[in-house]
Structures are given as structure tokens and as C-alpha cells.
Design an enzyme around this catalytic site. Structure first.
Site, PDB file in Angstrom:
ATOM      1  N   GLY A  58     -13.510  -2.563  11.427  1.00 53.09           N
ATOM      2  CA  GLY A  58     -14.606  -1.909  10.685  1.00 53.09           C
ATOM      3  C   GLY A  58     -15.042  -0.777  11.783  1.00 53.09           C
ATOM      4  O   GLY A  58     -14.386  -0.613  12.980  1.00 53.09           O
ATOM      5  N   CYS A  85      -9.251  -6.404  15.469  1.00 51.17           N
ATOM      6  CA  CYS A  85     -10.170  -5.133  15.853  1.00 51.17           C
ATOM      7  C   CYS A  85     -11.459  -5.512  16.053  1.00 51.17           C
ATOM      8  O   CYS A  85     -12.093  -6.251  16.930  1.00 51.17           O
ATOM      9  CB  CYS A  85      -9.807  -3.829  14.933  1.00 51.17           C
ATOM     10  SG  CYS A  85     -10.322  -2.213  15.589  1.00 51.17           S
ATOM     11  N   TYR A  86     -12.278  -4.934  14.974  1.00 47.50           N
ATOM     12  CA  TYR A  86     -13.953  -5.202  15.089  1.00 47.50           C
ATOM     13  C   TYR A  86     -13.781  -6.620  14.972  1.00 47.50           C
ATOM     14  O   TYR A  86     -14.787  -7.289  15.837  1.00 47.50           O
ATOM     15  CB  TYR A  86     -14.763  -4.604  13.748  1.00 47.50           C
ATOM     16  CG  TYR A  86     -15.864  -4.689  14.020  1.00 47.50           C
ATOM     17  CD1 TYR A  86     -16.781  -3.913  14.800  1.00 47.50           C
ATOM     18  CD2 TYR A  86     -16.571  -5.509  13.178  1.00 47.50           C
ATOM     19  CE1 TYR A  86     -18.157  -4.419  15.232  1.00 47.50           C
ATOM     20  CE2 TYR A  86     -18.253  -5.710  13.118  1.00 47.50           C
ATOM     21  CZ  TYR A  86     -18.739  -5.201  14.071  1.00 47.50           C
ATOM     22  OH  TYR A  86     -20.196  -5.394  14.091  1.00 47.50           O
ATOM     23  N   HIS A 177      -3.646  -3.497  14.682  1.00 50.62           N
ATOM     24  CA  HIS A 177      -3.938  -3.548  13.207  1.00 50.62           C
ATOM     25  C   HIS A 177      -2.469  -4.167  12.854  1.00 50.62           C
ATOM     26  O   HIS A 177      -1.626  -3.125  12.457  1.00 50.62           O
ATOM     27  CB  HIS A 177      -4.165  -2.424  12.613  1.00 50.62           C
ATOM     28  CG  HIS A 177      -5.609  -1.954  12.739  1.00 50.62           C
ATOM     29  ND1 HIS A 177      -6.494  -2.561  12.038  1.00 50.62           N
ATOM     30  CD2 HIS A 177      -6.278  -1.026  13.744  1.00 50.62           C
ATOM     31  CE1 HIS A 177      -7.985  -2.071  12.339  1.00 50.62           C
ATOM     32  NE2 HIS A 177      -7.691  -1.305  13.578  1.00 50.62           N
ATOM     33  N   GLU A 179      -1.890  -5.185  10.127  1.00 43.69           N
ATOM     34  CA  GLU A 179      -1.728  -4.847   8.239  1.00 43.69           C
ATOM     35  C   GLU A 179      -1.084  -3.484   7.967  1.00 43.69           C
ATOM     36  O   GLU A 179      -0.517  -3.391   6.882  1.00 43.69           O
ATOM     37  CB  GLU A 179      -3.142  -5.226   7.713  1.00 43.69           C
ATOM     38  CG  GLU A 179      -4.017  -3.943   8.226  1.00 43.69           C
ATOM     39  CD  GLU A 179      -4.990  -4.245   9.554  1.00 43.69           C
ATOM     40  OE1 GLU A 179      -4.270  -5.147  10.079  1.00 43.69           O
ATOM     41  OE2 GLU A 179      -6.094  -3.801   9.471  1.00 43.69           O
ATOM     42  N   ASP A 235      -1.522  -2.672 -16.832  1.00 44.45           N
ATOM     43  CA  ASP A 235      -2.489  -3.642 -16.781  1.00 44.45           C
ATOM     44  C   ASP A 235      -2.569  -4.205 -18.112  1.00 44.45           C
ATOM     45  O   ASP A 235      -2.819  -5.740 -18.119  1.00 44.45           O
ATOM     46  CB  ASP A 235      -3.882  -2.961 -16.224  1.00 44.45           C
ATOM     47  CG  ASP A 235      -3.423  -2.640 -14.713  1.00 44.45           C
ATOM     48  OD1 ASP A 235      -2.401  -2.939 -14.127  1.00 44.45           O
ATOM     49  OD2 ASP A 235      -4.239  -1.691 -14.114  1.00 44.45           O
ATOM     50  N   LYS A 377      -2.078  -4.478  -7.771  1.00 48.78           N
ATOM     51  CA  LYS A 377      -1.103  -3.825  -8.740  1.00 48.78           C
ATOM     52  C   LYS A 377       0.323  -4.397  -8.633  1.00 48.78           C
ATOM     53  O   LYS A 377       0.830  -4.824  -9.718  1.00 48.78           O
ATOM     54  CB  LYS A 377      -1.169  -2.309  -8.389  1.00 48.78           C
ATOM     55  CG  LYS A 377      -0.438  -1.648  -9.514  1.00 48.78           C
ATOM     56  CD  LYS A 377      -1.345  -1.426 -10.832  1.00 48.78           C
ATOM     57  CE  LYS A 377      -1.155  -0.518 -11.818  1.00 48.78           C
ATOM     58  NZ  LYS A 377      -2.007  -0.096 -12.840  1.00 48.78           N
TER      59      LYS A 377
END
Ligand code: XMP
Length: 522
Positions: A58, A85-86, A177, A179, A235, A377
Site C-alpha cells: 500500500g 511490503c506494507y 512483490h 505478485e 460475460d 475475466k
């Protein structure tokens, strides 16, 4: 409720631009997770019976007044925690370590050297050559002293505590990170955390999701009747196929042919859903109505308004014709839900106003069914494939709600729409032949300009319209770059359009990125 059927990880969102990515990585490891704002109350969080928590990064410092805090339940639940991280700084700050405040950011690649190769978090990290693995850093503050019970398990040049653990409590913390794609082994790390440390089963698979969702839909709907608006997009198509799997003929789909769809699209929808899937489908030909409403309208926002209102009116009329209906099914997906729940991030896209069948009149009292509400998605696409929908539908590029009206600049007439459809289908066909529709471009289409230019054809002068080709690469459609398409492909497309599409004598290629341009021209 997926958490009843699947082992669940809670990701607390501290405002990182990467928070959704964490959730996608966990899902890719076939584990169900929910991304919740850090302020989420204890009852809501514990109701999910989480098998672990991940704390996102963050923008704040733990020393900021009113800095986002660590809820007690994270520490009290007695399940593993991974702070990123944060999230790492929060754990350290809270548990008696020390966080050093810094105005300077470390941003970019670093080499992570694993010091504890036996740590389950780093299983498969191939440590040991001493050179380290590339990881992505993006932080200001950093942890200077670990809390009691924690020990360092990896370091980088800049961070002696690039990763730390209190294995007894199942606490893990990383400064980098995992991710983002710039941390190539980050997926492995996140997968290790959810499987090896939290003990989650890999049961979040398309087949299981279909089973769980069909059961949930049956329970919600009972023997009620459901209506769903099919747009031709991914969708609503997947939502329809899933609903149909669950409740068969209790579902009726309404497909409105606005005249603003691409070449062959209306036919494909009817073919796929009515004939192949055997879904009850009302196909409404509203082409004349839409064209009439759009007569003389050239302003982009006005076009959107006219089309939005028209849709509501047509849909309402057709739904009333079906007699008593209890539910409205929608193809809302997880990013929409996250955005509207919000943790104070990105009030960005006001633009997608017509995305869903939103503003139906108040006196039409439907209850909502949103079977894709927890899916990303890429998960929706996988589900579509598992439900037997064709690739041409499942891998369709996004198409704006107002359709070709916002790609037909100036007045929208049938003749101009047909011209645009013909040009667009040539462009798309050539891209498909060059295998550039799935990976090479995320969105590619033709735009008809309200401009005429002079040309020469054979011995004669021409004075006809201009087609612009738009093709972009993008991760999230918030920013985009123009696709560097091969010259010979562009040449072929241009030649074919001018030769095959009456009324067009010039083709140009849009070389504007977003920002400052948008992807669509209107
Ligand atoms: P822009 O043009 O804003 O588009 O860069 C970003 C993405 O959103 C799509 N788009 C829309 N989608 N209704 C939609 O459902 C709309 O009114 C609309 N306008 C733009 C656009 O195609 C791109 O994918």
C-alpha cells in the site's frame, strides 16, 4: 457462497495497485480467495473461515497519522499470515519490530538470495548458486529490526530482511512483490504459501466452480423464472450458459439486435445460444428503432445516452411480454465488485456506464442473480470453455456497450454502419490469420471517420470516406500502447479495404497511446 465449498484465503487490501494481482495469482494456484478492504469487520472476515491471510502492499507509511491498521482478527485467528511490503511493515510495527521511515523509494529489480533453502515458502526457488533470483521492489519504508520470534530467511543488497518468518506462528513477510511479473518465481512463492503453509486444497477449478455455482443458483432461484440480457460479449454469454446449466428452461435470454454489432455477430449469438446450447432466447430486431433514435445525433455522449435509454425501454418491453419474472441475471464480474466496494482506490472508470443492464425502471422488481460476481475475466473465459462455448465467443475482444455507434464518427446511418462493418471484418480477419487477435493485440477494430478525402481509382477521381485502424496492447485497458503491427499486414488490410468496401478510399493507422488518447475514438 464459495467459501463454504472451498478452502479460502483472505487478502486484505491496503491500497496497492497490485492487490488484484495477488488475488489472481492465488486463484491461478487453484485456491479460492477474496480481496477485502482492510477495514472489513471481524464478522464478515471470519464468516469466510479463512485458512490464511495475505496483507497487500500500500502507499502509506505505518507512521502516517491514521495509517491503515492490522485488524486483531488477523493475529487472533491462529492461521498463517503473509505480509507483502506494507503488509510486512504492518506486522513488524505491530509485533515489536522496528520500521525505518524513508522518503526515498527503492523501486525496481533486486536479486533475492534465499538464506533458508528449507523454508516451505521458497520450495522450488532453486536457491544455492549465490546469485539470487530476480524480485521486484517498490517501497519507501523498510523493516530495520524483526519482531521477537521472527528470523530472516532471504536478503538482497538493499534489504537484509527481504523475507522473514516466524514459522511457529505461520507468519511470513516479504519486502518485494511476488505478485508482479517482474518477480518470475513469485507465483511459486504464493502457491507455496497457500498450499504448503496454509494447507489449502487446489479445488478452485472450472469443473468445481460449475458444480458449486449451479447448486448455488438452484438454491437461490428455486422454481422462479429468470431473464438475462445477452449482449454478445463474454460475460453475459458465460453467465447465460451457466444459468442454463443450472436451471434450464426457467431461464429466458433476451438478445437485442441494435444494428450496432459487428459483422455476423447477431447471427452468431442466436446460432450459439438458441441452436447449439438449446437456451430459450428471444431475439429482438430493434435495428429500425435504434437508427431512428440516433438520427441526427453526432455528439458522443448524446449517442451513449440515447442508446442506454433505448436499451432499457426495449428490454423492459420484451421482459414484460414474458409474463411474471422473478429474477434478473447479470454478468457482473469480480473486478466490478471490487471497484464498487472500493478501498479508496481508483475512482477511475466512469466511462463504462452501459456495461451492464443497470437502470431498469423501479416498478420492475427483479431480484438479482450474479453467478460470475466472484470471478476474474480469465476465470470467466475458462468457465465458458468448460461450458462448451466456442473459442470465437470466449476469446472475443472487449466491445463497448454502445457498439459501433461510437466507432462510426458523425451520424450513424445504416449505410455507414455497413461500410464500417465491412472494413472492420477485413481488419479482424487479417489479424486472425496472422494470429494477432489473442496475444498480439488486446483490442483491434476499424473506425469510420466523418471525413472525406480525394483519391484516384483507375482513371477516375474519388471523394470518399476514411477508415482509421485502431489496435492496442494493454494489460488493464486503463493505459494502452498502439500495437506495432507488421507493415505488410497493414498494407494488405489497407489494399483490401479500399478495394472491397464501397465508399472508402483511404485508410490510416492510429499511433496514439492511452493516455493521452483513449482506446475508442468516442
Ligand atoms: P477507452 O476508450 O475509454 O476504453 O480507452 C477503455 C475500454 O472500455 C471500453 N469502453 C466501453 N465499454 N461501454 C462499455 O461497456 C462503454 O460505453 C465503453 N466505452 C469504452 C473500450 O472498448 C475499451 O475496452
Amino acid at each position: 457462497d464459495h467459501s463454504l465449498m472451498h478452502d479460502t484465503i483472505i487478502i486484505l487490501d491496503y491500497g496497492s495497485q497490485y492487490a488484484q494481482l495477488i488475488a489472481r495469482r492465488v486463484r491461478e494456484a487453484n485456491v479460492y480467495c477474496e480481496l477485502l478492504p482492510w477495514q472489513t469487520p471481524v464478522e464478515t472476515a471470519l464468516a469466510l473461515r479463512p485458512k490464511g491471510f495475505i496483507l497487500s502492499g500500500g502507499p502509506n507509511s505505518v507512521y502516517d497519522p491514521g495509517a491503515p491498521a492490522l485488524p486483531d482478527y488477523v493475529l487472533d485467528a491462529g492461521v498463517p499470515v503473509l505480509g507483502i511490503c506494507y503488509g510486512m511493515q504492518l506486522l513488524a510495527h505491530r509485533l515489536g519490530g522496528r520500521v525505518a521511515h524513508s522518503a526515498r523509494r527503492e523501486y525496481g529489480p533486486a536479486a533475492l538470495v534465499v538464506d533458508e533453502a528449507d523454508e516451505p515458502l521458497f520450495a522450488g526457488w532453486d536457491a544455492g548458486d549465490g546469485r539470487g533470483e530476480p524480485v521486484w521492489m517498490s517501497h519507501g519504508d523498510k523493516v530495520e529490526a524483526l519482531p521477537p520470534g521472527y528470523r530472516p530467511i532471504a536478503h538482497s543488497d538493499n534489504s537484509p530482511y527481504a523475507a522473514a518468518a516466524n514459522a511457529q506462528r505461520g507468519h511470513y513477510a516479504v519486502q518485494f512483490h511476488p505478485e508482479v511479473v517482474h518477480t518470475p518465481r513469485g507465483r511459486v512463492l504464493l502457491s507455496n504459501f497457500v498450499h504448503r503453509i496454509c494447507g489449502c486444497r487446489p479445488d478452485w477449478t472450472p469443473a468445481n466452480v460449475i458444480d458449486a455455482q449451479t447448486a448455488a443458483i438452484r438454491q437461490q432461484v428455486g422454481d422462479g423464472r429468470v431473464v438475462l440480457g445477452l449482449s454478445g460479449g463474454v460475460d453475459s454469454a458465460v453467465a447465460a450458459a451457466l444459468m442454463h446449466r443450472a436451471i434450464g428452461d426457467q431461464l429466458t435470454c433476451i438478445f437485442v439486435d441494435t444494428g450496432l454489432l459487428r459483422l455476423g455477430e447477431a447471427t452468431q449469438v442466436v446460432q450459439t445460444f438458441q441452436q447449439e446450447q438449446g437456451i430459450r432466447l428471444v431475439a429482438v430486431n430493434a435495428v429500425e428503432e435504434y437508427l431512428e433514435a440516433l438520427t441526427g445525433v453526432t455528439d458522443p455522449e448524446q449517442k451513449r445516452r440515447v442508446i442506454g435509454e433505448k436499451f432499457v425501454r426495449v428490454f423492459e418491453r420484451e421482459a414484460r411480454r414474458l409474463g411474471h419474472i422473478d429474477f434478473l441475471a447479470q454478468g457482473t464480474i469480480y473486478p466490478d465488485v471490487i471497484e464498487s466496494a472500493g478501498s479508496g482506490r481508483g475512482a477511475a472508470h466512469v466511462i463504462k456506464t452501459h456495461h451492464n443492464v443497470g437502470g431498469l425502471p423501479d416498478d420492475m422488481q427483479f431480484q438479482l442473480v450474479e453467478p460470475l460476481r466472484m470471478l476474474f475475466k480469465d476465470e470467466v473465459r475458462r468457465l465458458g470453455t468448460a461450458l462448451g462455448l466456442p473459442d470465437s465467443l470466449v476469446w472475443r475482444q472487449p466491445f463497448p456497450g454502445p457498439g459501433l455507434a461510437v466507432r462510426c464518427l458523425g451520424e450513424v446511418t445504416w449505410e455507414r454502419l455497413e461500410r464500417l462493418r465491412a472494413a472492420d471484418s477485413i481488419f479482424v480477419a487479417e489479424l486472425a490469420a496472422a494470429d494477432l487477435l489473442r496475444e498480439g493485440t488486446q483490442q483491434a477494430f476499424a473506425v469510420l471517420l466523418p471525413v472525406r478525402s480525394v483519391g484516384v481509382m483507375g482513371d477516375g477521381r474519388t471523394y470518399q470516406e476514411v477508415v482509421a485502424l485502431r489496435a492496442v496492447t494493454t494489460e488493464d485497458f486503463m493505459t494502452a500502447d498502439w500495437a506495432r503491427l507488421p507493415y505488410d499486414l497493414l498494407a494488405r488490410v489497407s489494399r483490401r479495404i479500399v478495394n472491397e468496401v464501397p465508399g472508402v478510399n483511404r485508410v490510416v493507422f492510429d499511433i496514439t497511446s492511452k493516455p493521452p488518447g483513449t482506446i475508442e475514438w468516442e
